[in-house]
Design an enzyme around this catalytic site. Sequence first.
Site, short mmCIF file in Angstrom:
data_model
loop_
_atom_site.label_atom_id
_atom_site.label_comp_id
_atom_site.label_asym_id
_atom_site.label_seq_id
_atom_site.Cartn_x
_atom_site.Cartn_y
_atom_site.Cartn_z
N GLU A 49 25.61 58.79 59.38
CA GLU A 49 25.84 59.81 60.40
C GLU A 49 27.11 60.61 60.05
OE1 GLU A 49 25.65 57.59 64.10
OE2 GLU A 49 23.76 56.67 63.47
N HIS A 72 28.83 59.52 66.85
CA HIS A 72 27.57 59.24 66.15
C HIS A 72 26.79 60.53 66.02
CE1 HIS A 72 27.33 54.68 66.60
NE2 HIS A 72 28.44 54.99 67.27
N HIS A 98 27.84 53.86 62.19
CA HIS A 98 26.59 53.93 61.43
C HIS A 98 26.82 54.88 60.27
CE1 HIS A 98 24.56 52.86 65.46
NE2 HIS A 98 24.74 51.77 64.74
N GLU A 114 26.57 61.99 70.48
CA GLU A 114 25.51 62.00 69.46
C GLU A 114 25.34 63.45 69.04
OE1 GLU A 114 23.92 59.52 68.16
OE2 GLU A 114 24.01 57.82 69.54
#
Length: 790
Positions: free
Chosen positions: A192, A320, A189, A387
């Site tokens: 990010e 991410h 993504h 994350e």
Amino acid sequence: MKYLYVLLISFCALFANAQSPEIYSRVEIDLLGKDINLLTSLGIETDHGIHVPGQILVTDLAASELELVRTAGFNTKIRIADLKKDYLEKLANPQVENRDASCTSALVTPYPTPVNYTYGSMGGYHTLSEMMAVLDDMRAKYPNLITARLDASDTIETWEGRKIQYVKISDNPDSDEAESEVLYTALHHCREPNGASQMLFFMWYLLENYNADPEVKYIVDNLELYFVPCINPDGYVYNETTDPQGGGLWRKNRRDNGDGTFGVDLNRNYGYFWGNDNNGSSPNPQSQTYRGPSAFSEPESRTMRDFVLAHDFVFAQNYHTFSNLLIYPWAYNNELADPSLAIFAKLFTRENKYKAGTAIETVGYNVNGNSDDWMFAEGGANSFTPEVGKTGFWPQPDEIDALNRENVWQNLSTALCALRFGVVTDKSETYFSSLTPEISLELFRYGFQDGPFTISLSPLTGNIQSIQNATHNVNPAQFEVVSLNSQVVLNPAIQVGETFSFLLTYSNGAYTQTDTLQKFYGGKDVVLFGEPADNLSNWTVNGSWAATQSTFVSAPASITDSPNGPYPPVTYSDVQLSNGGLFIPDGAKSPQLRFWAKWDIEPRYDYVQVRAVGTEDKARCGRYTKLGSGIGAQPSGEFLFEDFQPEWVEECMDLSSFIGQNITIKFVFGSDNGDERDGFYFDDMEVVYTDPTLLQTVIIPLNGFRLKQNEPNPANEFTTIRWENGGNIQGPATLLVFNALGEKMVERNLQLSGQTQIQLQTAHWPAGIYTGQIQTQAGVSQPIKMTIAH
Ligand SMILES: [Zn+2]
């Protein structure tokens, strides 16, 4: 007909909006009584953000998505109306350094920032060309440890004609050796960027410490480490173009979907259970989670598929941002793919404390077509998705360094687990009252490679006379835990309060590491003050602080700054212990203030502080404090609480600088005239220290004897204490109850044969925390903590 026309117009407007740069907002979505799957089925991206299951989700939404969510009946609250504008304002008005190395990052090893690490031009993050230049610089400086940039696929190009590139770090990097392989990726993504920045930080760390750190050398010499810093270059360059200062919020790749919309979510396009359902990915091209027309329809995911199949990766870390999570398979269903994933994840998150689990355990719903499921099932790699961070997709420049650093251990331990690797843990007490203490260590083998370990203890202080079984040669199976016990004999002349220390040496045959173990002869934990925070009887209030029964850690209440809804604007208030002061005696070790808290406070402007007031009056730093901005109501550079912590956490603050002083504790609140939020709550506070000059009570584990928690607890007029006497201990016994100052309040004789409970009249006891224990001829039971509230 007219209605249909209006409907058509607004539908088209929605479509058009979804593709031109939209306004993005940070939105709090109320999930009370709602199923989060209803959100995901709308094609809303909910896998990054702050999620309290069943309560709220805070996430970043484009205007068209916000409309969808509202239309579906969700209540929403806008936290930041225009994210890009907010990002640029903060960038132009930088906050003072928001973290303090001596305080909030205490859990993280202070890995030095590599001397070659540079910040990029995009809010501190590198543009794609800057990122590639960094890789070239690494090769130029360390040609024997890292390859030049290489194309991950000879034939596949992205929709815009780019190649996905990688480098390999290893000894003899330009030859393919028979070494285990580990994969690190970022930017599936493209909004990010911290995934890539922490990777560049880690790569420099490996290169610069190769000669100095035997652990780094072991990793680089025995593994081939592959790094793919940007899987989605088209999307990344798109964000560079729309938002050259950073803050671009495009997520997908740049496929032209042919219907006026662009982009496929690359982390929904992998081929394992691709398109399994419409909650875990969206069939709708305009959605942020559009899975594409078919599995591996996208050049980026095809490149990664071929790359993984051409290698033999033991581990993959697919980075991410954001949420402070470490996610592992499966994502497409509720099952755990393999128990070993949970074991590895617990090790990897030891420093950054990310919440680890499968998709359902972390983000709370299923995802299909993601990289991890496919890499685990078809690529044979133990695959994980970190994350990173908690503040958003584009953390401010002053946050980048700490976010980079908190992932170094995660990356290092991932590499180590592909090799011969175990972790030694000291399971013994810090304080001993015996002259023949037993030091109990444990070795847990994580690594895939077999072989022996040598763990040994040697004396560092002269008061250790001898160590029996000082050296342990063991050869455990993977995931086996081995107990390593050494019998120590102390010099009988040792004084109570004296330390005795050991050098702990760990060797896996390839390299050796040492650590110091420090122990005390004597030492007893003392609770100086216990405050259940259920009412204000111990407090002096200035302003609106009050007890509330709406939320608490222990019933019936906690204390909050604003008991009746959001806090008011432009307000100062405080609440201070009114007990006449707590004296922390000379010679106390590690005095600490501990309490539980949660809060919702407008960041950068409003605040709560905890101040200890002795000869100086100072805001204390803890695990969760930040430094004040100096704007709004926040005092500049002082430790304070801000932002959003929706779940109760235990805060711990060092009081060492107040040893030998009489102090009081004060909670301070301040707001400006901006956003007004729910405020701050605290509960179950105590001040504790260790007195090394007291020989501790020797607690003999009573076989089968267990004191149960008193009921009711908290107690008012009476309470009942029960026990289990499984070991059938006989003879006289005594129940002892002490107050928070360690004074004996109750002494009752018991008959263990037949008697299993005793009721105490507590109506006349002062409110507070008490400790109960039973002494028998076989020893003293584990204590229970009892709360009296009136
Ligand atoms: Zn992501």
